[in-house]
Design a protein around this motif. Structure first.
Motif, PDB file in Angstrom:
ATOM      1  N   ALA A  22      10.063  23.843  13.893  1.00  0.00           N
ATOM      2  CA  ALA A  22       9.377  24.577  14.944  1.00  0.00           C
ATOM      3  C   ALA A  22       8.375  25.542  14.336  1.00  0.00           C
ATOM      4  CB  ALA A  22      10.380  25.345  15.777  1.00  0.00           C
ATOM      5  N   GLU A  40      12.493  29.680  12.853  1.00  0.00           N
ATOM      6  CA  GLU A  40      13.588  28.787  13.180  1.00  0.00           C
ATOM      7  C   GLU A  40      13.413  27.446  12.498  1.00  0.00           C
ATOM      8  OE1 GLU A  40      11.257  29.187  16.956  1.00  0.00           O
ATOM      9  OE2 GLU A  40      11.176  29.971  14.953  1.00  0.00           O
ATOM     10  N   ILE A 173       9.635  33.768  24.978  1.00  0.00           N
ATOM     11  CA  ILE A 173       9.149  32.487  25.493  1.00  0.00           C
ATOM     12  C   ILE A 173       7.855  32.652  26.287  1.00  0.00           C
ATOM     13  CG2 ILE A 173      10.563  32.549  27.612  1.00  0.00           C
ATOM     14  CD1 ILE A 173      10.978  29.526  27.263  1.00  0.00           C
ATOM     15  N   GLU A 176       5.090  32.996  23.833  1.00  0.00           N
ATOM     16  CA  GLU A 176       4.848  31.735  23.131  1.00  0.00           C
ATOM     17  C   GLU A 176       4.143  30.713  24.015  1.00  0.00           C
ATOM     18  OE1 GLU A 176       5.132  31.299  20.047  1.00  0.00           O
ATOM     19  OE2 GLU A 176       6.061  33.236  19.672  1.00  0.00           O
ATOM     20  N   ASP A 215      11.718  23.649  21.479  1.00  0.00           N
ATOM     21  CA  ASP A 215      13.074  24.124  21.192  1.00  0.00           C
ATOM     22  C   ASP A 215      14.088  23.022  21.476  1.00  0.00           C
ATOM     23  OD1 ASP A 215      12.224  26.659  20.554  1.00  0.00           O
ATOM     24  OD2 ASP A 215      12.553  27.461  22.576  1.00  0.00           O
ATOM     25  N   ASP A 216      15.240  23.159  20.863  1.00  0.00           N
ATOM     26  CA  ASP A 216      16.348  22.292  21.239  1.00  0.00           C
ATOM     27  C   ASP A 216      16.672  22.533  22.707  1.00  0.00           C
ATOM     28  OD1 ASP A 216      16.630  21.227  18.759  1.00  0.00           O
ATOM     29  OD2 ASP A 216      18.070  22.750  18.092  1.00  0.00           O
ATOM     30  N   GLN A 219      18.842  25.497  23.698  1.00  0.00           N
ATOM     31  CA  GLN A 219      18.406  26.867  23.389  1.00  0.00           C
ATOM     32  C   GLN A 219      18.184  27.625  24.700  1.00  0.00           C
ATOM     33  OE1 GLN A 219      17.544  28.715  20.626  1.00  0.00           O
ATOM     34  NE2 GLN A 219      15.451  29.447  20.771  1.00  0.00           N
ATOM     35  N   TRP A 221      16.588  29.942  27.355  1.00  0.00           N
ATOM     36  CA  TRP A 221      15.172  30.293  27.442  1.00  0.00           C
ATOM     37  C   TRP A 221      14.928  31.761  27.140  1.00  0.00           C
ATOM     38  CZ3 TRP A 221      13.459  34.040  30.750  1.00  0.00           C
ATOM     39  CH2 TRP A 221      14.318  34.416  31.786  1.00  0.00           C
ATOM     40  N   SER A 226      12.939  32.112  21.371  1.00  0.00           N
ATOM     41  CA  SER A 226      12.659  30.912  22.166  1.00  0.00           C
ATOM     42  C   SER A 226      11.159  30.693  22.304  1.00  0.00           C
ATOM     43  CB  SER A 226      13.251  31.043  23.571  1.00  0.00           C
ATOM     44  OG  SER A 226      14.635  30.840  23.533  1.00  0.00           O
ATOM     45  N   HIS A 227      10.766  29.454  22.135  1.00  0.00           N
ATOM     46  CA  HIS A 227       9.353  29.107  22.295  1.00  0.00           C
ATOM     47  C   HIS A 227       9.124  28.258  23.535  1.00  0.00           C
ATOM     48  CE1 HIS A 227       9.074  30.509  18.213  1.00  0.00           C
ATOM     49  NE2 HIS A 227       7.798  30.226  18.150  1.00  0.00           N
ATOM     50  N   THR A 229      10.859  24.548  25.696  1.00  0.00           N
ATOM     51  CA  THR A 229      11.157  23.150  25.395  1.00  0.00           C
ATOM     52  C   THR A 229       9.849  22.402  25.152  1.00  0.00           C
ATOM     53  OG1 THR A 229      10.971  22.499  27.709  1.00  0.00           O
ATOM     54  CG2 THR A 229      13.158  23.194  26.963  1.00  0.00           C
ATOM     55  N   ARG A 233       6.198  23.481  26.602  1.00  0.00           N
ATOM     56  CA  ARG A 233       5.097  23.746  25.679  1.00  0.00           C
ATOM     57  C   ARG A 233       3.936  22.791  25.941  1.00  0.00           C
ATOM     58  NH1 ARG A 233       6.753  25.725  19.783  1.00  0.00           N
ATOM     59  NH2 ARG A 233       4.740  26.720  20.165  1.00  0.00           N
TER      60      ARG A 233
END
Ligand SMILES: [Zn+2]
Length: 251
Positions: A22, A40, A173, A176, A215-216, A219, A221, A226-227, A229, A233
């Motif tokens: 990531a 991460e 998030i 990001e 993200d996994d 994860q 949010w 957190s970025h 999913t 994104r």
């Protein structure tokens, strides 16, 4: 992807992606002093990264480190001009992000006293610089394609712009996904302005790259770091890509 200044266009690779690490980002925090976002990394990538075999090397052979460096330079140059124009249009002065620096080893660089880990790229607000693990970035460039370099730089540069605009969300998030939107706007607008030309497959490279940095799914949010999913994104990036900065809630 070709900058107008122009090196030759490239083909693209329908990449078979291993889980790329990531994009770490914003180590040292967007806004306040302390480091707030540990990277991460998913370190299983790193070994094959430094010695990509034929399956990760693009068939057209245009994946040299020199070409990677040229793409980074183009991406920085275009980002500076893009954001300078946006700021100017709204009557604000723009100062470019001070430095964009490669690194190779754990802890070779630090941000706000926190050593930067390998397999990452960050914007460091304390020093106003972007740093990227050059081996990791070159591996991603080879695996995903040159469009990834423009996305990566665009995303980190967007964090620098967020700081300049005083934008600071409560949750990582949000920060990001906005940076993804801004990266999309910078690229989409640059294509619309004729500054960048997309090669066949570049849009797929963006999708591949965003899938790889999502993200996994498990994860939370709201978690620190957190970025978003892959789907979130991708949505944010393409919203900016298609509609420009108006889609990114900058005001
Ligand atoms: Zn980020």
């Amino acid at each position: 992807m070709t900058a107008r200044s122009g090196r030759r266009p490239r083909g693209s690779l329908a990449a078979t992606l291993a889980a790329l690490v990531a994009v770490g980002c914003a180590v040292g925090g967007v806004g306040d002093g302390g480091p707030q976002e540990p990277a991460e990394p998913r370190p299983q990538q790193s070994r094959q990264a430094s010695s990509p075999g034929p399956q990760t090397t693009r068939a057209d052979g245009t994946t040299s480190v020199a070409e990677f460096k040229g793409d980074i330079e183009d991406a920085v140059d275009i980002a500076e001009r893009y954001w300078a124009a946006q700021f100017q249009a709204s009557g604000q002065r723009f100062s470019p992000v001070r430095r964009v620096v490669p690194y190779q080893r754990d802890g070779e660089l630090s941000c706000g006293g926190q050593p930067l880990p390998r397999n990452n790229a960050v914007y460091c607000s304390q020093g106003d610089f972007i740093a990227y693990d050059v081996n990791w970035s070159v591996a991603a460039f080879r695996q995903v394609g040159d469009a990834f370099v423009f996305y990566l730089l665009g995303h980190e540069y967007a964090h620098g712009v967020q700081v300049r605009l005083g934008i600071r969300y409560s949750f990582t998030i949000q920060q990001e996904l906005q940076a993804d939107c801004m990266a999309g706007a910078y690229l989409g607008d640059s294509v619309r302005d004729g500054v960048l030309t997309l090669d066949k497959g570049d849009l797929d490279e963006f999708r591949d790259g965003l899938l790889a940095v999502g993200d996994d799914p498990d994860q939370p949010w709201f978690a620190e770091g957190s970025h978003g999913t892959a789907e979130q994104r991708t949505d944010s990036f393409f919203r900016g890509y298609r509609n420009g900065l108006d889609a990114c809630d900058l005001s």
